[in-house]
Motif scaffolding. Structure first.
Motif, PDB file in Angstrom:
ATOM      1  N   LEU A 111       0.870  -1.177   0.000  1.00  0.00           N
ATOM      2  CA  LEU A 111       0.000   0.000   0.000  1.00  0.00           C
ATOM      3  C   LEU A 111       0.908   1.228   0.000  1.00  0.00           C
ATOM      4  N   LEU A 113       1.113   5.332   0.066  1.00  0.00           N
ATOM      5  CA  LEU A 113       0.448   6.613   0.283  1.00  0.00           C
ATOM      6  C   LEU A 113       1.241   7.677  -0.461  1.00  0.00           C
ATOM      7  N   ILE A 140      -1.684  -1.349  -4.124  1.00  0.00           N
ATOM      8  CA  ILE A 140      -2.686  -0.289  -4.048  1.00  0.00           C
ATOM      9  C   ILE A 140      -1.978   1.052  -3.894  1.00  0.00           C
ATOM     10  N   ARG A 142      -2.794   4.680  -2.703  1.00  0.00           N
ATOM     11  CA  ARG A 142      -3.767   5.555  -2.038  1.00  0.00           C
ATOM     12  C   ARG A 142      -3.308   6.999  -2.208  1.00  0.00           C
ATOM     13  N   SER A 144      -3.588  11.060  -1.993  1.00  0.00           N
ATOM     14  CA  SER A 144      -4.101  12.098  -1.101  1.00  0.00           C
ATOM     15  C   SER A 144      -4.839  13.155  -1.916  1.00  0.00           C
ATOM     16  N   ALA A 180      -6.983   4.078  -4.505  1.00  0.00           N
ATOM     17  CA  ALA A 180      -7.819   4.499  -3.391  1.00  0.00           C
ATOM     18  C   ALA A 180      -7.532   5.974  -3.177  1.00  0.00           C
ATOM     19  N   ALA A 182      -7.366   9.140  -0.145  1.00  0.00           N
ATOM     20  CA  ALA A 182      -7.378   9.580   1.249  1.00  0.00           C
ATOM     21  C   ALA A 182      -7.872  11.016   1.281  1.00  0.00           C
ATOM     22  N   GLU A 215     -12.862   1.645   2.210  1.00  0.00           N
ATOM     23  CA  GLU A 215     -11.476   1.292   1.916  1.00  0.00           C
ATOM     24  C   GLU A 215     -10.996   1.975   0.642  1.00  0.00           C
TER      25      GLU A 215
END
Length: 310
Positions: A111, A113, A140, A142, A144, A180, A182, A215
């Motif tokens: 994952l 970020l 994945i 994610r 922002s 994804a 955030a 999620e």
């Protein structure tokens, strides 16, 4: 500030009211977080870890240091399934492609970020990510995106940040990577309004992501260590009908390397990299001890906010 407020979160064992402070026992490492370093290509208005182009309090971790940590987890028989990368901006770290490849080649999920801006879009980084497409079912990104409105996202991250991040998301989507988002509940929107706004944005951008899925669209409560928040006692588990086993620090640790240090060290979670009381040492064996919830983030973000970085 009254005397009671001044005493809050000062004693690891007792609250300001003299009640036993809650703690969370470690039940095995399921997610290992890697802080790739606190340097970032932008300076956000309210970054909990104070990342910026100048903040190198946490320096770049290397592939060999990550390998050592993964080997330690395997030797201990930890139930590790996922490695999360955070920063700073992970793609500023020159070792990031190799670290990511190492994790995926070991059969673990990853994952990342990221702000999906220029560091990720450099040609050599794009080429490295494309080489990992065979593993994309365990990968994945994610991204922002603080708010679905461009002006509010750019208020936090700077002019033009919104459009650059969307460019990065569209590139990842076109390559078939899992995305994804955030977001942040900073501006007082309801969760329903946030999900509705993001749903419209995603449809406009042609991005296939379910905004109703918590999620796929993670909405984080705002973290302000100075804001009034109650301390968590041992009695709170029953009152709130929550289990300490559900807290992030029950099954995660984060590896960081502080500027000037020879070796990386483990901290209890992604939110508290600088507070010495949450430094758990250089080995997983030492890091397996309980975590006392002696910080406002423990209360507001995790216990009361119900949030998790994983």
């Amino acid at each position: 500030m009254n005397e009671m407020s001044q005493r809050k979160f000062t004693d690891p064992d007792w609250t300001a009211k003299g009640e036993p402070r809650a703690s969370v026992a470690f039940r095995g490492l399921e997610t290992l977080w890697i802080n790739t370093g606190t340097l970032c290509n932008i300076t956000c208005q309210n970054c909990y870890i104070e990342s910026s182009p100048d903040n190198d309090r946490l320096v770049y971790l290397t592939t060999d240091e990550i390998r050592h940590s993964l080997d330690e987890a395997r030797t201990r028989g930890e139930p590790l399934t996922q490695v999360g990368f955070t920063g700073g901006e992970p793609f500023l770290n020159p070792h990031m492609p190799a670290m990511l490849a190492l994790v995926l080649e070991r059969g673990l999920s990853a994952l990342i970020l990221t702000n999906a801006m220029k560091p990720m879009m450099r040609p050599h980084v794009q080429a490295a990510l494309l080489a990992l497409k065979p593993h994309r079912d365990r990968l994945i990104f994610r991204v922002s995106i603080d708010h679905w409105r461009e002006d509010l996202h750019d208020e936090e991250r700077g002019p033009g940040a919104f459009r650059i991040a969307l460019d990065g998301m569209r590139w990842l989507h076109a390559q078939g990577f899992t995305l994804a988002i955030a977001g942040r509940l900073r501006w007082g929107d309801s969760e329903a309004d946030m999900r509705g706004g993001f749903r419209t944005l995603l449809n406009e951008q042609g991005l296939h992501l379910d905004a109703s899925n918590p999620e796929a669209l993670v909405l984080f409560p705002e973290m302000d260590a100075a804001a009034p928040v109650p301390e968590i006692t041992t009695a709170c588990w029953g009152i709130l009908k929550k289990s300490p086993d559900c807290m992030m620090c029950a099954n995660t640790r984060m590896l960081v390397k502080r500027k000037g240090s020879i070796s990386p060290t483990y901290v209890s979670c992604t939110l508290l990299p600088y507070d010495a009381q949450f430094d758990l040492g250089e080995t997983l064996e030492g890091a397996a001890r309980p975590v006392k919830l002696n910080h406002p983030h423990c209360a507001k973000f995790c216990v009361l906010g119900g949030a998790s970085c994983g």
